[in-house]
Motif scaffolding. Structure first.
Motif, PDB file in Angstrom:
ATOM      1  N   MET A 128       0.834  -1.201   0.000  1.00 28.72           N
ATOM      2  CA  MET A 128       0.000   0.000   0.000  1.00 28.72           C
ATOM      3  C   MET A 128       0.874   1.258   0.000  1.00 28.72           C
ATOM      4  O   MET A 128       1.924   1.297   0.639  1.00 28.72           O
ATOM      5  CB  MET A 128      -0.891   0.003   1.233  1.00 28.72           C
ATOM      6  N   PRO A 129       0.459   2.319  -0.692  1.00 24.20           N
ATOM      7  CA  PRO A 129       1.179   3.607  -0.600  1.00 24.20           C
ATOM      8  C   PRO A 129       1.164   4.121   0.839  1.00 24.20           C
ATOM      9  O   PRO A 129       0.143   4.025   1.542  1.00 24.20           O
ATOM     10  CB  PRO A 129       0.370   4.517  -1.530  1.00 24.20           C
ATOM     11  N   VAL A 130       2.274   4.662   1.288  1.00 24.63           N
ATOM     12  CA  VAL A 130       2.425   5.031   2.697  1.00 24.63           C
ATOM     13  C   VAL A 130       1.475   6.152   3.119  1.00 24.63           C
ATOM     14  O   VAL A 130       1.222   6.330   4.312  1.00 24.63           O
ATOM     15  CB  VAL A 130       3.884   5.452   2.991  1.00 24.63           C
ATOM     16  N   LYS A 131       0.948   6.905   2.174  1.00 21.29           N
ATOM     17  CA  LYS A 131       0.058   8.006   2.550  1.00 21.29           C
ATOM     18  C   LYS A 131      -1.270   7.497   3.101  1.00 21.29           C
ATOM     19  O   LYS A 131      -2.004   8.250   3.745  1.00 21.29           O
ATOM     20  CB  LYS A 131      -0.186   8.919   1.358  1.00 21.29           C
ATOM     21  N   TYR A 132      -1.580   6.231   2.855  1.00 19.17           N
ATOM     22  CA  TYR A 132      -2.868   5.700   3.288  1.00 19.17           C
ATOM     23  C   TYR A 132      -2.828   5.056   4.674  1.00 19.17           C
ATOM     24  O   TYR A 132      -3.880   4.781   5.252  1.00 19.17           O
ATOM     25  CB  TYR A 132      -3.383   4.658   2.290  1.00 19.17           C
ATOM     26  N   TYR A 133      -1.649   4.766   5.185  1.00 15.28           N
ATOM     27  CA  TYR A 133      -1.603   4.023   6.445  1.00 15.28           C
ATOM     28  C   TYR A 133      -0.439   4.503   7.309  1.00 15.28           C
ATOM     29  O   TYR A 133       0.428   5.260   6.867  1.00 15.28           O
ATOM     30  CB  TYR A 133      -1.475   2.522   6.176  1.00 15.28           C
ATOM     31  N   LYS A 134      -0.444   4.041   8.541  1.00 14.34           N
ATOM     32  CA  LYS A 134       0.635   4.340   9.489  1.00 14.34           C
ATOM     33  C   LYS A 134       1.203   3.024   9.989  1.00 14.34           C
ATOM     34  O   LYS A 134       0.454   2.151  10.452  1.00 14.34           O
ATOM     35  CB  LYS A 134       0.110   5.171  10.668  1.00 14.34           C
ATOM     36  N   LYS A 135       2.501   2.897   9.894  1.00 10.24           N
ATOM     37  CA  LYS A 135       3.190   1.694  10.351  1.00 10.24           C
ATOM     38  C   LYS A 135       3.885   1.983  11.672  1.00 10.24           C
ATOM     39  O   LYS A 135       4.593   2.972  11.808  1.00 10.24           O
ATOM     40  CB  LYS A 135       4.221   1.238   9.307  1.00 10.24           C
ATOM     41  N   ILE A 136       3.672   1.108  12.655  1.00 10.16           N
ATOM     42  CA  ILE A 136       4.258   1.284  13.992  1.00 10.16           C
ATOM     43  C   ILE A 136       5.066   0.030  14.312  1.00 10.16           C
ATOM     44  O   ILE A 136       4.544  -1.090  14.265  1.00 10.16           O
ATOM     45  CB  ILE A 136       3.166   1.499  15.061  1.00 10.16           C
ATOM     46  N   ALA A 137       6.340   0.213  14.612  1.00  9.47           N
ATOM     47  CA  ALA A 137       7.234  -0.896  14.973  1.00  9.47           C
ATOM     48  C   ALA A 137       7.652  -0.744  16.426  1.00  9.47           C
ATOM     49  O   ALA A 137       8.215   0.273  16.813  1.00  9.47           O
ATOM     50  CB  ALA A 137       8.459  -0.913  14.058  1.00  9.47           C
ATOM     51  N   VAL A 138       7.355  -1.761  17.236  1.00 10.25           N
ATOM     52  CA  VAL A 138       7.736  -1.793  18.645  1.00 10.25           C
ATOM     53  C   VAL A 138       8.839  -2.837  18.786  1.00 10.25           C
ATOM     54  O   VAL A 138       8.620  -4.021  18.528  1.00 10.25           O
ATOM     55  CB  VAL A 138       6.540  -2.132  19.546  1.00 10.25           C
ATOM     56  N   LYS A 139      10.025  -2.405  19.182  1.00  8.22           N
ATOM     57  CA  LYS A 139      11.198  -3.282  19.219  1.00  8.22           C
ATOM     58  C   LYS A 139      11.279  -4.053  20.537  1.00  8.22           C
ATOM     59  O   LYS A 139      10.449  -3.873  21.432  1.00  8.22           O
ATOM     60  CB  LYS A 139      12.467  -2.445  19.016  1.00  8.22           C
ATOM     61  N   ASP A 140      12.313  -4.886  20.642  1.00  8.24           N
ATOM     62  CA  ASP A 140      12.543  -5.661  21.870  1.00  8.24           C
ATOM     63  C   ASP A 140      12.702  -4.727  23.060  1.00  8.24           C
ATOM     64  O   ASP A 140      13.417  -3.727  22.994  1.00  8.24           O
ATOM     65  CB  ASP A 140      13.815  -6.517  21.731  1.00  8.24           C
ATOM     66  N   GLY A 141      12.049  -5.088  24.168  1.00  9.49           N
ATOM     67  CA  GLY A 141      12.185  -4.302  25.381  1.00  9.49           C
ATOM     68  C   GLY A 141      11.423  -2.996  25.365  1.00  9.49           C
ATOM     69  O   GLY A 141      11.630  -2.154  26.240  1.00  9.49           O
ATOM     70  N   GLU A 142      10.548  -2.802  24.371  1.00  9.29           N
ATOM     71  CA  GLU A 142       9.774  -1.565  24.281  1.00  9.29           C
ATOM     72  C   GLU A 142       8.288  -1.849  24.452  1.00  9.29           C
ATOM     73  O   GLU A 142       7.825  -2.989  24.313  1.00  9.29           O
ATOM     74  CB  GLU A 142      10.010  -0.869  22.940  1.00  9.29           C
ATOM     75  N   LEU A 143       7.550  -0.796  24.743  1.00  4.68           N
ATOM     76  CA  LEU A 143       6.095  -0.876  24.866  1.00  4.68           C
ATOM     77  C   LEU A 143       5.500   0.355  24.196  1.00  4.68           C
ATOM     78  O   LEU A 143       5.971   1.483  24.409  1.00  4.68           O
ATOM     79  CB  LEU A 143       5.677  -0.924  26.338  1.00  4.68           C
ATOM     80  N   GLY A 144       4.463   0.142  23.384  1.00  3.17           N
ATOM     81  CA  GLY A 144       3.813   1.254  22.713  1.00  3.17           C
ATOM     82  C   GLY A 144       2.437   1.521  23.296  1.00  3.17           C
ATOM     83  O   GLY A 144       1.707   0.588  23.653  1.00  3.17           O
ATOM     84  N   LEU A 145       2.087   2.801  23.400  1.00  3.49           N
ATOM     85  CA  LEU A 145       0.738   3.211  23.805  1.00  3.49           C
ATOM     86  C   LEU A 145       0.044   3.779  22.577  1.00  3.49           C
ATOM     87  O   LEU A 145       0.465   4.795  22.030  1.00  3.49           O
ATOM     88  CB  LEU A 145       0.800   4.252  24.929  1.00  3.49           C
ATOM     89  N   LEU A 146      -1.015   3.092  22.130  1.00  5.15           N
ATOM     90  CA  LEU A 146      -1.724   3.455  20.916  1.00  5.15           C
ATOM     91  C   LEU A 146      -2.842   4.447  21.238  1.00  5.15           C
ATOM     92  O   LEU A 146      -3.630   4.229  22.163  1.00  5.15           O
ATOM     93  CB  LEU A 146      -2.299   2.206  20.254  1.00  5.15           C
ATOM     94  N   TYR A 147      -2.919   5.531  20.435  1.00  7.23           N
ATOM     95  CA  TYR A 147      -3.941   6.561  20.626  1.00  7.23           C
ATOM     96  C   TYR A 147      -4.731   6.748  19.343  1.00  7.23           C
ATOM     97  O   TYR A 147      -4.160   6.816  18.244  1.00  7.23           O
ATOM     98  CB  TYR A 147      -3.305   7.900  21.015  1.00  7.23           C
ATOM     99  N   PHE A 148      -6.072   6.821  19.465  1.00  5.86           N
ATOM    100  CA  PHE A 148      -6.958   7.207  18.370  1.00  5.86           C
ATOM    101  C   PHE A 148      -7.555   8.563  18.718  1.00  5.86           C
ATOM    102  O   PHE A 148      -8.246   8.710  19.732  1.00  5.86           O
ATOM    103  CB  PHE A 148      -8.080   6.191  18.176  1.00  5.86           C
TER     104      PHE A 148
END
Length: 374
Positions: A128-148
């Motif tokens: 998909m073209p990148v303008k249509y979506y958001k890619k989030i990569a969470v690496k080892d030892g990390e934690l992501g907080l997702l916001y809408f």
């Protein structure tokens, strides 16, 4: 007028600018003076309507059987497949493609739900073209907080995630949950006896509550740095310089205990605190070096005196044994004679005594006439 339409082409027959019918491959003759015209287009890819509304063209069954017409609403994207292979993304409002020499399929994908995994197979996400979506990569030892739209949605553990960037603003804050080190350098502190020193310290910590951290703390490391400074000054200022140098390790333990009481306030777990360096002023350092040299010299003198006493005691014991045992004395004399003979090349003796007796007289200090050539 003569028109030739090849196999991969078709023609729109117009009379006085009005669409009449679709012409397929072949030869045709139409008189322009009667108002006839033929628009020839290729039958591959997107349909070129030559300005004719698609609704009018679709009334022709021959045209309708050769095309794919799809309306794409605002909440969807169209994905065009050619011969079952991903070709492109269409964002509407209408897609019209020839379906003659290529097998064309247009699939509608709902993008009102931000989660891409539920609406599109994983194999197509990276296409998909990148303008249509958001890619989030969470690496080892990390934690992501997702916001809408600025509201916390959920935690994201390690992994790669895709979200539609449409209708809702998707953001993510990523936190490193590994042990981290905070360098606290060049802290100038005054001791109880008014001596200014500089301390270099290090604090080990780990983020323990990311959700509460983003709500209550702005810059956890900066806040922890300031707290460590204050604890250091409070503790070090209670002691004199000599006392402080004697309990360098105790400083780290005391400051660590003080910081642990504030763990919940900073949303972190304190793992350790230690003093790396204690830097003294130049004049104080010279005095300390002088004292250290004097102490080492005194220790060396004590050791030398102890060794001298032990050596003298050993000689005294040896002399007593020789005085009590003549044979032992004789053996000692012969040992010295052996050493003399090893170092002297020629010895000349005068008198009537034997060689051994005259050499013995040399070791006992008695008068003997002996010449040793140089």
């Amino acid at each position: 007028m003569k028109y030739i339409i090849r196999e991969q082409e078709c023609g729109y027959l117009l009379k006085n600018g009005v669409f009449v019918r679709l012409l397929t491959a072949g030869k045709y003759r139409y008189m322009a003076r009667l108002g006839y015209d033929v628009k020839i287009v290729s039958m591959t890819g997107s349909v070129d309507t030559c300005g004719i509304p698609a609704e009018i063209l679709m009334r022709d069954l021959s045209f309708a059987s050769r095309v794919i017409l799809t309306d794409i609403p605002d909440t969807c994207l169209g994905i065009r497949f050619v011969n079952d292979a991903f070709k492109e993304v269409l964002n509407g409002p209408r897609a019209l493609y020839w379906n003659v020499f290529e097998k064309v399929e247009i699939r509608l994908t709902d993008i009102s739900n931000p989660y891409m995994e539920g609406s599109l197979p994983r194999i197509y996400l990276d296409l998909m073209p990148v303008k249509y979506y958001k890619k989030i990569a969470v690496k080892d030892g990390e934690l992501g907080l997702l916001y809408f739209d600025g509201r916390l949605e959920k935690r994201l553990p390690q992994g790669v995630y895709y979200f539609w960037n449409y209708g809702k603003e998707v953001t993510c804050k990523i936190f490193n949950l590994k042990m981290q080190q905070l360098e606290i350098s060049g802290q100038e502190i005054l001791t109880a006896d008014k001596v200014g020193i500089r301390l270099n310290a290090v604090c080990a910590y780990r983020i323990s509550d990311p959700e509460r951290l983003v709500q209550t703390i702005e810059g956890a490391s900066a806040q922890l740095y300031t707290a460590s400074q204050l604890c250091l000054r409070e503790y070090v200022g209670q002691f004199r310089l000599d006392e402080l140098l004697a309990q360098k390790e105790e400083i780290g333990r005391a400051v660590c205990a003080a910081l642990k009481e504030k763990e919940s306030e900073f949303c972190v777990e304190i793992l350790g605190f230690g003093i790396k360096d204690v830097i003294l002023p130049g004049e104080i350092r010279e005095i300390m070096n002088t004292v250290l040299v004097a102490e080492k010299k005194a220790q060396a003198n004590v050791i030398m005196r102890r060794e001298e006493v032990a050596s003298t005691r050993s000689l005294l014991n040896t002399a007593r044994l020789m005085d009590e045992n003549k044979t032992l004395l004789r053996l000692k004399e012969m040992e010295y004679l052996e050493r003399i003979c090893d170092k002297v090349g020629t010895i000349t003796l005068n008198g009537g005594n034997s060689l051994l007796e005259q050499l013995s007289q040399l070791t006992t200090g008695q008068n003997a006439s002996a010449g040793v050539p140089g």
